[in-house]
Design an enzyme around this catalytic site. Structure first.
Site: not given
Length: 497
Positions: A329-331
């Site tokens: 989700w973060h990257g």
């Protein structure tokens, strides 16, 4: 439009003032227009994306409620499942296209080439819309809550569109729940001096974290990580430790400014950080760090996977899945997946070792809740979390492993004492300001951890002292904060997610 820009400093008071003076029937429409303008300041074209996501999830909520009135139970269940599945597929497909397609295509091509199959997938070069992960998850949370019948579907499209796009928390959270924010958006808020005073104090603390600490620390971190072949050993240790505080101050700073801005207008957003670096375990850290995302994954992924209801092995698998997905989700990169996987693995190992720790405590007659043991646990937890932050910050897995190797093999502790740290972009005076500010941050977190609200204490003082604190804090941030060359604002780290 960044919170730390002159544009926002002019934009917010105008929005708040007009919100309070205009008729009640226009308040929501005004805030929606202001929120859309706020988002369009990055890229006007991407307003269509957030509007499309809003229409899809709003329509899905209405269809779910209508399906609930069907007399045929089997048909009702099937219809409701199709509605929520459609909302999930459409919104996650948009997120995948803009954020993950290039990453997935590159990995599929590499895998096929490894097996001897040469194929070139079509390239899609799209600019990642700011905040897309945040508002997508917020809208999907609403859909799932309506499906689970935790809340009723919102009938007023303007109110719902404002819920998805409310500008203080639109681009970097906290990820709000419909049960909390939607009900507040239906209310008419009047100006309240005490509430505005508290909101301003909250915003000042957020600006302190961002401008005085995060942006100053970023100079050192960017210098060292940008040339990790040159700055080896202890330089990398210092930069990695500082990055833990940079991302904390940067992200918490944004969330706190959002909380303060919303508070001034009469809205209460959920708290996103709760002194995370004082945690005594990684599990506790994740109850205190990015709380809105952690609770989102718990409610909408971990529990549906089975949580801890299907045995210990399944529980550990679920924990690992959740944290790997959180990393993704973060990257769109394997470094983020490794970062998430490490945090999940820490918790699994910690749970497996709990009986051993309890036996050692009894054997050596230790006091697990003593100050010394809690400090040791907090330091060890910070070490584990900071190791994972190294992968989060590194550009590639190769870079991360090279940094780990340099830290383990190059021994140059003298750079801590010979003034070498003052050659990493900060002068001695600016470096000392950073150190003092970090001490203030940790002191504030310790008081918060102990349940002492500094803000409440300040607001209980006489008016002259409060005004002195307000004026002095604003002057300090203006004079000491790192605003960049020519008063140029710097972005927030989590905008890229």
């Amino acid at each position: 439009m960044l919170f730390n820009s002159i544009d926002f400093i002019l934009f917010f008071p105008v929005v708040a003032f007009l919100y309070f003076v205009m008729p009640r029937r226009l308040k929501s429409l005004w805030l929606l227009g202001a929120s859309y303008y706020f988002y369009m300041c990055w890229n006007a074209g991407y307003l269509l994306l957030i509007l499309f996501s809003t229409i899809v999830t709003y329509g899905c909520g209405c269809l779910l409620e209508r399906a609930g009135r069907l007399p045929d139970e089997h048909r009702k269940i099937l219809y409701r499942k199709c509605c929520v599945a459609g909302s999930l597929v459409i919104n996650l497909s948009i997120l995948f296209l803009f954020k993950y397609y290039s990453f997935a295509a590159a990995n599929v091509q590499s895998l096929l080439q490894y097996t001897g199959i040469s194929i070139k997938l079509p390239a899609v070069d799209l600019l990642l819309p700011v905040g897309i992960s945040f508002y997508t998850f917020q809208a999907l949370g609403y859909t799932i809550d309506v499906y689970r019948e935790r809340i009723a579907a919102e009938k007023n499209f303007i109110q719902y569109a404002l819920f998805v796009s409310f500008f203080p928390q639109l681009v970097a959270g906290p990820i709000e729940r419909a049960g909390n924010l939607l009900s507040q958006l239906r209310e008419a808020h009047r100006f309240d001096y005490a509430r505005a005073r508290e909101g301003l104090l909250i915003m000042i603390w957020g600006y302190f974290l961002k401008l005085v600490l995060a942006d100053r620390i970023a100079i050192i971190v960017n210098t060292v990580y940008g040339a990790y072949e040159t700055y080896t050993g202890m330089y990398l240790v210092v930069a990695t430790v500082l990055f833990a505080f940079q991302i904390y101050c940067d992200f918490a700073g944004y969330s706190i400014i959002a909380l303060g801005a919303a508070k001034i207008m009469g809205f209460t957003l959920m708290e996103n950080f709760d002194a995370p670096y004082l945690s005594c375990s990684v599990a506790e850290f994740w109850r205190r760090w990015h709380i809105s995302l952690s609770s989102w994954f718990k409610d909408y992924l971990y529990i549906p996977l089975g949580g801890s209801r299907k045995g210990q092995v399944r529980k550990y698998i679920n924990v690992l899945i959740v944290f790997c997905v959180s990393g993704l989700w973060h990257g769109a990169g394997w470094t983020f997946v490794i970062w998430g996987g490490l945090n999940g693995l820490y918790q699994i190992v910690g749970a497996l070792c709990r009986p051993l720790r309890e036996r050692l405590v009894k054997l050596f007659h230790l006091h697990p809740h003593s100050l010394a043991n809690r400090m040791a646990s907090a330091l060890f937890t910070f070490f584990l979390v900071d190791v994972s932050w190294l992968f989060f910050r590194a550009e590639t897995i190769g870079h991360a492993l090279a940094i780990v190797k340099s830290i383990c093999t190059v021994h140059n502790p003298w750079i801590l004492f010979d003034g070498s740290l003052y050659e990493l972009g900060l002068s001695m005076k600016s470096f000392q300001v950073m150190v003092v500010s970090l001490v203030l941050l940790m002191a504030a977190d310790v008081m918060k951890y102990k349940g002492i609200c500094i803000r409440k204490i300040l607001l209980e003082q006489d008016y002259w002292f409060r005004y002195l604190v307000f004026a002095g804090s604003i002057l300090l941030i203006t004079l000491v904060g790192v605003w960049g060359v020519g008063f140029e604002e710097s972005g927030f780290i989590y905008f890229q997610f």
